[in-house]
Design an enzyme around this catalytic site. Structure first.
Site, short mmCIF file in Angstrom:
data_model
loop_
_atom_site.label_atom_id
_atom_site.label_comp_id
_atom_site.label_asym_id
_atom_site.label_seq_id
_atom_site.Cartn_x
_atom_site.Cartn_y
_atom_site.Cartn_z
N ASP A 65 -4.42 3.11 -5.87
CA ASP A 65 -4.32 1.73 -6.33
C ASP A 65 -2.89 1.21 -6.27
O ASP A 65 -1.93 1.96 -6.46
CB ASP A 65 -4.82 1.65 -7.78
N GLU A 105 -4.69 0.96 -1.20
CA GLU A 105 -4.87 -0.46 -1.47
C GLU A 105 -3.47 -1.07 -1.36
O GLU A 105 -2.70 -1.05 -2.33
CB GLU A 105 -5.47 -0.69 -2.86
#
Length: 735
Positions: free
Chosen positions: A403, A456
């Protein structure tokens, strides 16, 4: 000097309690010293003798005694309290549970199996069952263990410092699985405080925050067939269609207070749903323990513990195992960039900025109110790299989606001038984070070459999914955030205006092969007032559903792996609510059930047609046939796999008009519609096409062509077939 050491011990600010406590042999005698301020009397049982220990008035809680002995001998303590007595093994009779090699590798930040030594480990040590506790707190003046087993009294179990390693260790006999505990930290010059174990394998359910002793070797896996198949798979040429799930809100129990399902309750239901829809993988929003449910798991407090909200670590293993046995891979979101400030967690763990930076310009995240890991510290990198390996080994997960990579790469991420510190070259690149990410990926690929590590990453940072040896960051995939933004922006527009935004669906092919992309329609697009995917679509209800079917059909034909957040398969009207459930009642409505059939058909075709996945990352697998029909909102392209004969032609008509259209195809023979998003079974109007034999009429750069009806707000996939048994060429006037 000796009395000073005892005073430090009683203040719990002494790093070597074993040198004072326990049994010590000298000059033919065993000398016992015990610190138990809760006891009235203490006796030692050794070699069949009972040795009374006397209290020292000047040092409350200290009991001492001696007895002749030919040498060191095992012993037990008998303790009398105001309300009873007990007989116990003495924790200070045991050698350290870590060896020199462990201390060396921890100190260097290269202990790849950190979880084997740090944390709480039930084991048999020197022939005695108990639990070994180890924690890293290099700047603490003292550390004590508190828990259910000592009435949360730190005086009972001061830990020993293992020197320059910064580790504190204690073996406690008789402690086993299920016991709650924390560490009492005594910072230099400050008041003590309690911290949860950074390497706890289990925790209390939030909002409680104690760590829980839990052995790792109890679960019996049944997924060896899956793991063996994974080892033999060429993942870059394999289909990947991911169903993204938030565990707490996928499905609730309406008859039981609308609570979330447990891991074990979820397992069969989720496996059945995902296999029925044909997804290859499930991706869970972060599973690691987190204090605030509204963070969805993206602010982690327990990096080595699956969230106790839904069950035990072994219950989570059961969920993964069930999915694997159903033929479904498991990816988990992983958050190595930052962590919350909750007092019990990692922040200022030993009274200093241990896991984070001291300077808030480097150590505090301005948007999320969290703390940023100090990637320049060997032990911190070791904590995180080992954590990635831990999830892959202990929970058999098939991939990690990392993330917020962009926030790690840039020192000035979301910061104004003067709020950040340049690197040593004066630049904005976070060189320590870059080094960490490369170390992470190289280590994972070396030990688990068959798993995915996805980034990401929302900027144009180059070579994110290229090997580190070639100057890349080493990820296997990158989320294509640009594709997502452009595509949703296009589909949200009324068809009458789409001709002016035609490039939003073509521009992505300019850079489609610069990375190994995943096309994400994730949770981030259906929260915070953004509305559901269905509600983003323009028009009345029929047009919204048609647009959403077209979006999915376009996406599944487009180069790149696929990801869809839960609820998208139902076409739910409401945006995602992490405190609720997805709208399962919609499955009883015809159009929504039809959308689910479409998703299932898309996945089935995607997995069976090599042209749609084998060359996702190679430009030879894609060719525009018609990219310039902006005034008509029409797009045509070809997908090719290893078998060049079996090509797929995708035709998109993103207006509500039915059109007659000549489609250039790569070869002669018969062509059939293997998918039409407007088919009645999917809830469409039924503008479909029978098989057609291609005419030897070159069109749009292709050697042959067929004329078909383009469905309104629809997408068709054409593929070559053998001549039908009752061949009847269907033609219509050329446009």
């Amino acid at each position: 000097m000796f009395d000073d050491a005892l005073r430090q011990l009683l203040a719990l600010r002494f790093g070597n309690p074993h040198s004072l406590l326990g049994a010590h042999f000298a000059n033919g005698e065993l000398f016992f010293r015990v610190y138990r301020p809760d006891a009235r009397q203490v006796r030692a049982h050794v070699a069949g003798k009972v040795v009374p220990l006397s209290a020292r008035a000047e040092f409350p809680g200290i009991f001492e005694g001696r007895t002749p002995s030919p040498g060191p001998a095992p012993y037990e303590l008998e303790l009398e309290f105001e309300q009873g007595s007990s007989r116990e093994k003495d924790p200070y009779a045991f050698m350290p549970t870590l060896g020199p090699a462990d201390l060396h590798f921890v100190g260097e930040g290269r202990h790849r199996r950190l979880w084997d030594r740090l944390g709480a480990h039930p084991l048999v040590h020197q022939g005695v069952a108990g639990t070994a506790f180890v924690v890293w707190a290099p700047n603490a003046e003292g550390v004590s263990l508190v828990g259910d087993f000592n009435f949360w009294d730190g005086r009972r179990h001061p830990m020993r410092s293992l020197g320059a390693s910064g580790l504190w260790e204690l073996f406690v006999p008789g402690v086993g699985n299920g016991q709650r505990y924390k560490f009492q930290i005594f910072p230099r010059g400050g008041a003590p405080f309690l911290k949860a174990d950074p390497l706890a394998f289990r925790t209390e359910p939030p909002p409680l925050s104690a760590s829980v002793v839990h052995g790792l070797g109890q679960y019996k896996w049944g997924d060896e067939r899956w793991l063996q198949a994974r080892r033999q798979l060429d993942a870059s040429r394999a289909p990947m269609s991911v169903y993204e799930v938030h565990l707490g809100s996928w499905m609730r129990a309406p008859d039981d207070g609308h609570r979330s399902l447990t891991y074990r309750e979820l397992a069969p239901k989720l496996a059945a749903h995902v296999t029925a829809l044909g997804f290859t993988h499930v991706e869970f929003l972060p599973v690691a323990e987190h204090p605030f449910g509204g963070s969805w798991g993206y602010q982690v407090s327990g990096y080595y513990a699956p969230s106790a909200r839904f069950g035990t670590p072994d219950d989570f293993r059961f969920l993964v195992d069930t999915l694997h046995q159903a033929g479904v891979g498991v990816i988990v979101d992983w958050v190595p960039g930052h962590f919350p400030r909750d007092a019990f967690a990692l922040g200022r763990f030993d009274g200093t900025a241990l896991y984070e930076h001291e300077d808030p310009r480097k150590g505090a995240h301005p948007d999320w109110g969290t703390l940023i890991f100090n990637f320049g510290r060997n032990e911190v990198r070791n904590f995180l790299v080992a954590n990635a390996l831990f999830w892959l080994e202990q929970y058999h997960v098939d991939g990690l989606r990392v993330d917020a990579v962009a926030s790690m790469l840039y020192l000035d991420y979301s910061r104004k001038e003067g709020e950040w510190v340049p690197n040593q070259h004066g630049g904005r690149e976070n060189e320590e984070a870059i080094g960490f990410l490369r170390e992470l990926n190289d280590t994972v690929h070396a030990l688990f070459p068959d798993v995915h590590v996805m980034a990401e990453e929302s900027t144009s940072w180059p070579r994110v999914s290229r090997p580190t040896r070639d100057g890349g960051l080493g990820f296997t995939h990158k989320w294509n955030m640009g594709w997502m933004h452009d595509t949703l922006s296009y589909f949200q527009k009324d068809p009458i205006y789409r001709q002016h935004h035609h490039h939003q669906l073509t521009f992505g092919l300019v850079y489609a092969y610069s990375e190994n992309f995943v096309l994400p329609l994730s949770h981030d697009e259906v929260v915070h007032g953004k509305g559901s995917l269905l509600n983003k679509m323009p028009g009345d209800e029929w047009q919204k559903m048609a647009n959403l079917r077209a979006l999915y059909s376009w996406m599944w034909a487009h180069p790149g792996k696929k990801l869809l957040f839960m609820g998208g398969e139902l076409g739910q009207w409401s945006e995602w609510n992490h405190d609720g459930s997805i709208d399962w009642h919609l499955t009883g409505q015809e159009r929504h059930a039809g959308l689910m059939k479409l998703v299932s058909r898309l996945n089935a075709l995607y997995r069976s047609e090599g042209a749609l996945f084998e060359t996702d990352f190679w430009p030879q697998g894609f060719q525009w046939v018609q990219a310039d029909a902006a005034s008509d909102n029409v797009y045509l392209f070809v997908r090719r796999g290893r078998n060049a004969w079996r090509e797929i032609v995708c035709v998109a008509n993103l207006t509500p008009l039915v059109r007659e259209w000549r489609v250039g195809v790569p070869g002669g023979g018969w062509w059939a519609e293997i998918l039409n998003s407007d088919a009645t079974e999917f809830g469409g109007s039924g503008v479909v096409n029978a098989p057609r034999k291609a005419e030897h009429k070159p069109w749009d750069g292709q050697p042959a062509s067929v004329v078909i009806r383009l469905p309104p707000l629809g997408v068709s996939w054409l593929a070559p077939i053998d001549e039908p048994a009752s061949a009847k060429v269907v033609t219509s006037p050329a446009p």
